[in-house]
Design a protein around this motif. Structure first.
Motif, short mmCIF file in Angstrom:
data_model
loop_
_atom_site.label_atom_id
_atom_site.label_comp_id
_atom_site.label_asym_id
_atom_site.label_seq_id
_atom_site.Cartn_x
_atom_site.Cartn_y
_atom_site.Cartn_z
N ARG A 67 27.39 -28.52 21.45
CA ARG A 67 28.51 -29.37 21.80
C ARG A 67 28.56 -30.53 20.79
N CYS A 68 29.65 -30.61 20.05
CA CYS A 68 29.79 -31.57 18.95
C CYS A 68 31.02 -32.45 19.15
N THR A 69 31.01 -33.58 18.47
CA THR A 69 32.14 -34.51 18.51
C THR A 69 32.80 -34.57 17.14
N PRO A 70 34.08 -34.21 17.01
CA PRO A 70 34.74 -34.33 15.70
C PRO A 70 35.01 -35.80 15.40
N LEU A 71 34.68 -36.23 14.18
CA LEU A 71 34.82 -37.64 13.81
C LEU A 71 36.08 -37.90 12.99
N THR A 72 36.27 -37.11 11.94
CA THR A 72 37.42 -37.33 11.07
C THR A 72 37.69 -36.07 10.27
N ILE A 73 38.82 -36.06 9.60
CA ILE A 73 39.19 -34.93 8.76
C ILE A 73 39.48 -35.44 7.36
N THR A 74 38.95 -34.77 6.36
CA THR A 74 39.20 -35.12 4.96
C THR A 74 40.09 -34.04 4.34
N ARG A 75 40.21 -34.07 3.06
CA ARG A 75 41.05 -33.09 2.38
C ARG A 75 40.56 -31.67 2.61
N ASP A 76 39.24 -31.49 2.59
CA ASP A 76 38.69 -30.13 2.66
C ASP A 76 37.77 -29.88 3.85
N HIS A 77 37.42 -30.93 4.60
CA HIS A 77 36.40 -30.77 5.63
C HIS A 77 36.79 -31.45 6.93
#
Length: 345
Positions: A91-101
């Protein structure tokens, strides 16, 4: 002649000056309408895509990932293993999105090494679009690992090329594996508790039907979703306990599921509306479709080891769901997904 031309010119100037406020008003209205159309068009372009199948447009994929991050939706991430055995979903928490990740945070693992880089993973998450919950899954790869100390790590996973919709037009449904169903009970007709008795199960009558695997199997759970379920009542049960489901509008159901990831029991009480009934013509077994309209859990402070008395009830809106059941289904579905043959892209 010159005088006539002069008088005509003066008249035209007068008429033009008299009409200018009217023209300005008309032009202002037109400008406002055009601006409204432009803003509406821009809003529609920015509106979240409602998925019904596989999504391959990179912009739509990023929009859905951003929506999941904004809604603080948890990601269930299941790494592939080299020997083909199943690993538990993290179970993970998404933090942010970049151009490729997509950068996610993991708190349930002590430390991660660079050995994880390059590992394929299956990711499963939920996002709400226009008030409806949509379940999505994808295949990705770990491309970066950073340990932050105290059982905390950040992982970079590649933005997927395809998101697969695992909901289609309804809540994701799953037949609960038999080894994960600990038991259940169903109340209906005269055994249903009255409204003022719902908060305390000590005031309830004995269940109408029981589900205790290998002991009492008076009904079975055929499929389960975060918004409802379908139960199967064998003909023998109907003979032993005459029931008239068609004459009642609601039933109450207790369900005990095993959560192997958390190594504990998931127990919920469900107030259900009967949606449909279907009798098998050959066997005369009965199939009952139920929609959840409220759910309850043991009042805070009561442990699963206790026999709970008082309950906390929660209403369910039309487009909502029982979140704990939805999470349980997501994890089980992710496990089943790992067992399916992988499509060669």
């Amino acid at each position: 002649m010159l005088s006539e031309i002069s008088n005509s010119f003066a008249a035209q100037v007068f008429v033009g000056s008299a009409l200018s406020p009217w023209l300005i008003g008309v032009l202002s209205v037109i400008a406002v309408l055009l601006l409204a159309l432009v803003l509406k068009s821009r809003k529609e372009k920015q509106h979240h895509y409602i998925p019904y199948g596989n999504i391959e447009d990179p912009k739509q994929i990023k929009n859905l990932l951003r929506a999941a991050i904004d809604q603080r939706s948890a990601f269930d991430v299941q790494p592939d293993s080299e020997d083909g055995t199943k690993r538990p979903a993290l179970r993970c928490t998404p933090l942010t999105i970049t151009r490729d990740h997509v950068i996610i945070e993991i708190t349930s693992i002590r430390t991660l090494s660079d050995y994880w880089i390059g590992r394929a993973v299956h990711v499963y998450f939920r996002v709400k679009v226009d008030g409806f919950s949509t379940y999505l899954t994808c295949k990705s790869t770990i491309e970066g690992v950073r340990n932050r100390g105290q059982n905390l790590a950040e992982v970079d996973i590649a933005i997927p090329a395809i998101l697969e919709n695992r909901q289609k037009r309804a809540f994701l449904r799953l037949t609960p594996p038999l080894d994960l169903v600990r038991g259940g009970a169903l109340w209906c007709e005269q055994d249903m508790p009255l409204a003022h008795q719902l908060d305390d199960i000590n005031d309830w009558a004995d269940p109408t039907l029981l589900l205790m695997p290998a002991k009492f199997e008076q009904f079975h759970i055929l499929n389960l979703s975060a918004g409802g379920m379908r139960v199967f009542v064998p003909r023998q049960t109907l003979r032993d306990t005459p029931l008239a489901f068609h004459s009642v509008g609601q039933v109450l159901l207790l369900m005990d599921l095993i959560d192997p990831d958390a190594q504990k029991r998931l127990r919920v009480w469900l107030q259900c509306r009967i949606q449909n009934l279907w009798e098998e013509q050959t066997t005369h077994d009965l199939y009952v479709g139920l929609q959840f309209i409220a759910w309850a859990k043991a009042k805070k402070g009561t442990t699963m080891a206790d026999t709970p008395g008082r309950l906390d009830w929660f209403k369910i809106s039309l487009n909502s769901e029982v979140e704990c059941i939805g999470n349980w289904i997501m994890r089980r579905h992710l496990e089943l997904l790992r067992e399916l043959p992988q499509r060669q892209d």
